[in-house]
Design a protein around this motif. Structure first.
Motif, PDB file in Angstrom:
ATOM      1  N   ALA A 179       0.835  -1.196   0.000  1.00  0.00           N
ATOM      2  CA  ALA A 179       0.000   0.000   0.000  1.00  0.00           C
ATOM      3  C   ALA A 179       0.870   1.246   0.000  1.00  0.00           C
ATOM      4  O   ALA A 179       1.923   1.289   0.634  1.00  0.00           O
ATOM      5  CB  ALA A 179      -0.901   0.003   1.228  1.00  0.00           C
ATOM      6  N   SER A 180       0.410   2.280  -0.733  1.00  0.00           N
ATOM      7  CA  SER A 180       1.057   3.583  -0.662  1.00  0.00           C
ATOM      8  C   SER A 180      -0.023   4.644  -0.537  1.00  0.00           C
ATOM      9  O   SER A 180      -1.216   4.328  -0.555  1.00  0.00           O
ATOM     10  CB  SER A 180       1.903   3.841  -1.915  1.00  0.00           C
ATOM     11  N   VAL A 181       0.388   5.897  -0.434  1.00  0.00           N
ATOM     12  CA  VAL A 181      -0.589   6.989  -0.352  1.00  0.00           C
ATOM     13  C   VAL A 181      -0.677   7.728  -1.685  1.00  0.00           C
ATOM     14  O   VAL A 181      -1.077   8.884  -1.740  1.00  0.00           O
ATOM     15  CB  VAL A 181      -0.252   7.958   0.794  1.00  0.00           C
ATOM     16  N   GLY A 182      -0.297   7.059  -2.771  1.00  0.00           N
ATOM     17  CA  GLY A 182      -0.439   7.652  -4.092  1.00  0.00           C
ATOM     18  C   GLY A 182       0.769   7.386  -4.971  1.00  0.00           C
ATOM     19  O   GLY A 182       1.872   7.143  -4.477  1.00  0.00           O
ATOM     20  N   ILE A 183       0.552   7.431  -6.262  1.00  0.00           N
ATOM     21  CA  ILE A 183       1.637   7.229  -7.218  1.00  0.00           C
ATOM     22  C   ILE A 183       2.668   8.348  -7.072  1.00  0.00           C
ATOM     23  O   ILE A 183       2.330   9.532  -7.090  1.00  0.00           O
ATOM     24  CB  ILE A 183       1.091   7.205  -8.663  1.00  0.00           C
ATOM     25  N   GLY A 184       3.924   7.963  -6.899  1.00  0.00           N
ATOM     26  CA  GLY A 184       4.993   8.938  -6.746  1.00  0.00           C
ATOM     27  C   GLY A 184       5.187   9.440  -5.332  1.00  0.00           C
ATOM     28  O   GLY A 184       6.084  10.250  -5.084  1.00  0.00           O
ATOM     29  N   SER A 185       4.371   8.971  -4.395  1.00  0.00           N
ATOM     30  CA  SER A 185       4.543   9.367  -2.993  1.00  0.00           C
ATOM     31  C   SER A 185       5.799   8.712  -2.419  1.00  0.00           C
ATOM     32  O   SER A 185       6.328   7.749  -2.976  1.00  0.00           O
ATOM     33  CB  SER A 185       3.316   8.956  -2.173  1.00  0.00           C
ATOM     34  N   GLN A 186       6.279   9.237  -1.285  1.00  0.00           N
ATOM     35  CA  GLN A 186       7.468   8.632  -0.675  1.00  0.00           C
ATOM     36  C   GLN A 186       7.263   7.165  -0.322  1.00  0.00           C
ATOM     37  O   GLN A 186       8.173   6.359  -0.550  1.00  0.00           O
ATOM     38  CB  GLN A 186       7.905   9.431   0.563  1.00  0.00           C
ATOM     39  N   PRO A 187       6.091   6.750   0.202  1.00  0.00           N
ATOM     40  CA  PRO A 187       5.883   5.316   0.428  1.00  0.00           C
ATOM     41  C   PRO A 187       5.977   4.496  -0.851  1.00  0.00           C
ATOM     42  O   PRO A 187       6.499   3.370  -0.830  1.00  0.00           O
ATOM     43  CB  PRO A 187       4.478   5.271   1.042  1.00  0.00           C
ATOM     44  N   HIS A 188       5.484   5.033  -1.952  1.00  0.00           N
ATOM     45  CA  HIS A 188       5.597   4.336  -3.233  1.00  0.00           C
ATOM     46  C   HIS A 188       7.066   4.236  -3.662  1.00  0.00           C
ATOM     47  O   HIS A 188       7.548   3.156  -4.039  1.00  0.00           O
ATOM     48  CB  HIS A 188       4.783   5.086  -4.296  1.00  0.00           C
ATOM     49  N   LEU A 189       7.794   5.364  -3.592  1.00  0.00           N
ATOM     50  CA  LEU A 189       9.190   5.363  -4.010  1.00  0.00           C
ATOM     51  C   LEU A 189      10.053   4.493  -3.105  1.00  0.00           C
ATOM     52  O   LEU A 189      11.007   3.855  -3.567  1.00  0.00           O
ATOM     53  CB  LEU A 189       9.725   6.795  -4.042  1.00  0.00           C
ATOM     54  N   ALA A 190       9.718   4.450  -1.810  1.00  0.00           N
ATOM     55  CA  ALA A 190      10.476   3.583  -0.890  1.00  0.00           C
ATOM     56  C   ALA A 190      10.325   2.120  -1.307  1.00  0.00           C
ATOM     57  O   ALA A 190      11.290   1.351  -1.305  1.00  0.00           O
ATOM     58  CB  ALA A 190       9.990   3.787   0.543  1.00  0.00           C
ATOM     59  N   ALA A 191       9.110   1.739  -1.669  1.00  0.00           N
ATOM     60  CA  ALA A 191       8.884   0.353  -2.106  1.00  0.00           C
ATOM     61  C   ALA A 191       9.602   0.063  -3.417  1.00  0.00           C
ATOM     62  O   ALA A 191      10.176  -1.018  -3.599  1.00  0.00           O
ATOM     63  CB  ALA A 191       7.380   0.093  -2.252  1.00  0.00           C
ATOM     64  N   PRO A 212      -6.868   5.049   5.062  1.00  0.00           N
ATOM     65  CA  PRO A 212      -7.425   3.850   4.426  1.00  0.00           C
ATOM     66  C   PRO A 212      -6.380   2.783   4.146  1.00  0.00           C
ATOM     67  O   PRO A 212      -6.689   1.579   4.215  1.00  0.00           O
ATOM     68  CB  PRO A 212      -8.043   4.377   3.127  1.00  0.00           C
ATOM     69  N   ALA A 213      -5.149   3.209   3.861  1.00  0.00           N
ATOM     70  CA  ALA A 213      -4.082   2.227   3.637  1.00  0.00           C
ATOM     71  C   ALA A 213      -3.813   1.437   4.912  1.00  0.00           C
ATOM     72  O   ALA A 213      -3.657   0.202   4.883  1.00  0.00           O
ATOM     73  CB  ALA A 213      -2.808   2.932   3.171  1.00  0.00           C
ATOM     74  N   THR A 214      -3.787   2.140   6.035  1.00  0.00           N
ATOM     75  CA  THR A 214      -3.535   1.477   7.318  1.00  0.00           C
ATOM     76  C   THR A 214      -4.686   0.539   7.675  1.00  0.00           C
ATOM     77  O   THR A 214      -4.470  -0.578   8.171  1.00  0.00           O
ATOM     78  CB  THR A 214      -3.352   2.525   8.430  1.00  0.00           C
ATOM     79  N   THR A 215      -5.910   0.987   7.417  1.00  0.00           N
ATOM     80  CA  THR A 215      -7.090   0.150   7.697  1.00  0.00           C
ATOM     81  C   THR A 215      -7.006  -1.181   6.958  1.00  0.00           C
ATOM     82  O   THR A 215      -7.252  -2.251   7.543  1.00  0.00           O
ATOM     83  CB  THR A 215      -8.377   0.890   7.297  1.00  0.00           C
TER      84      THR A 215
END
Length: 346
Positions: A179-191, A212-215
């Protein structure tokens, strides 16, 4: 024999500068010096008068999140030192670019500031056509704080360490979803960086926010995520989520027992969610200097630092030049990652 005329060398006459040329040169020099002096005096006067009115601190995120809490804490402390109100104005949308564009085109007088992020300065200008240049259209003032991202997995996933996760992902390519918080977000880039570094393949599922990602992580619909630490803490403590590592170079104050990915062999792994303060480009130097002195005092205040830490962020202070250098390096690093991962917004 034919008569040959003797060769005669005629030396070139030395160039001569007429008196009126010298006078014009001296006049231009004096005029330039006068203009520079005037500019310095104007800049100094602007700094002495600054701020003349309320300062707007533009936050590119909605109210209530970690960015908003940080912005309001810093704004209140700045107002006390500057003697003028500093108000936080939320301008969310378009992946932070609405707020960034507003500040980039604002009057460069120091009264409109921006809560800077890697998303606005480095990521979105690489992913899409923005109405501003993420580097050239801003004057970096100072880096303020960093929110650690943490690699968490659902409690039912049969892995307890990063090496086990890597082995599982390699044995089950594209079977795990993150899960990320959007395309290009830091969580996405970290993955994406994790997959590139470890040679694994997983499926990206972008969400509209961390809640919602955490849920879905807690309910087991998602396998893992590289998300901001604060919203995950209660679920890590309850055992609903398992924290395997943090994605910044040092251990997070909130999770001192959780190792960094760098410690675990992913050398140089560093993708956090940092926040700084910037002004429009061409803001006068003396005004920027006053803002930097103010922020240096704010960020060295023990009460302010304690409040920032209590909100889940970590103080990460860099002055103007150091922040500008960091921003440039981060933009280059993010651009390479986006290109090599083939990330696109459409």
């Amino acid at each position: 024999m034919p008569h040959e005329s003797p060769k005669t060398d005629h030396p070139r006459a030395p160039s001569q500068t007429r008196p009126d040329d010298r006078e014009n040169t001296m006049t231009r020099t004096r005029l330039l010096a006068a203009l520079l002096t005037a500019a310095t005096l104007i800049g100094t006067a602007q700094a002495q008068d600054f701020p003349r009115t309320t300062i707007q601190l533009i936050n590119p995120y909605a109210a209530g999140g970690s960015a908003d809490l940080l912005a309001r804490t810093v704004a209140m402390a700045m107002a006390e030192r500057l003697g003028k109100e500093v108000i936080v104005v939320n301008k969310p949308g378009a992946g932070t670019t609405i707020g960034a564009s507003f500040v980039a085109h604002a009057e460069p007088d120091g009264h409109t500031l921006y809560l800077s992020t890697a998303t606005a300065h480095a990521i979105m200008p690489r992913l899409s056509k923005t109405a501003y240049d993420g580097i050239a259209d801003f004057a970096p003032i100072a880096m303020l704080a960093n929110v650690p991202n943490v690699l968490v997995v659902r409690s039912s996933l049969p892995v307890k360490t990063v090496p086990e996760l890597i082995a599982y992902a390699k044995a089950h390519p594209n079977a795990l979803n993150f899960a990320s918080v959007g395309i290009g977000s830091q969580p996405h880039l970290a993955a994406e960086l994790f997959m590139q570094t470890t040679g694994t393949r997983m499926v990206h599922v972008p969400y509209t926010g961390v809640a919602p990602a955490t849920t879905d992580l807690v309910s087991g619909q998602m396998d893992l995520g590289f998300l901001n630490a604060p919203p995950l803490l209660q679920h890590i403590e309850s055992g609903a989520l398992r924290a395997l590592a943090v994605t910044i170079p040092k251990r997070a104050d909130l999770l001192p027992d959780v190792p960094t990915l760098d410690e675990l062999g992913l050398a140089g792994f560093d993708i956090g969610t940092w926040y700084g303060l910037s002004a429009p480009a061409k803001t006068p130097g003396p005004v920027l200097d006053k803002l930097r002195r103010t922020l240096a005092a704010v960020m060295s205040d023990r009460a302010v630092r304690g409040k920032i830490v209590s909100q889940g962020s970590e103080v990460f202070y860099l002055d103007g030049d150091a922040f500008a250098a960091y921003l440039k390096r981060d933009a280059e690093r993010m651009a390479r990652l986006i290109d090599t991962a083939g990330i696109k917004t459409r």
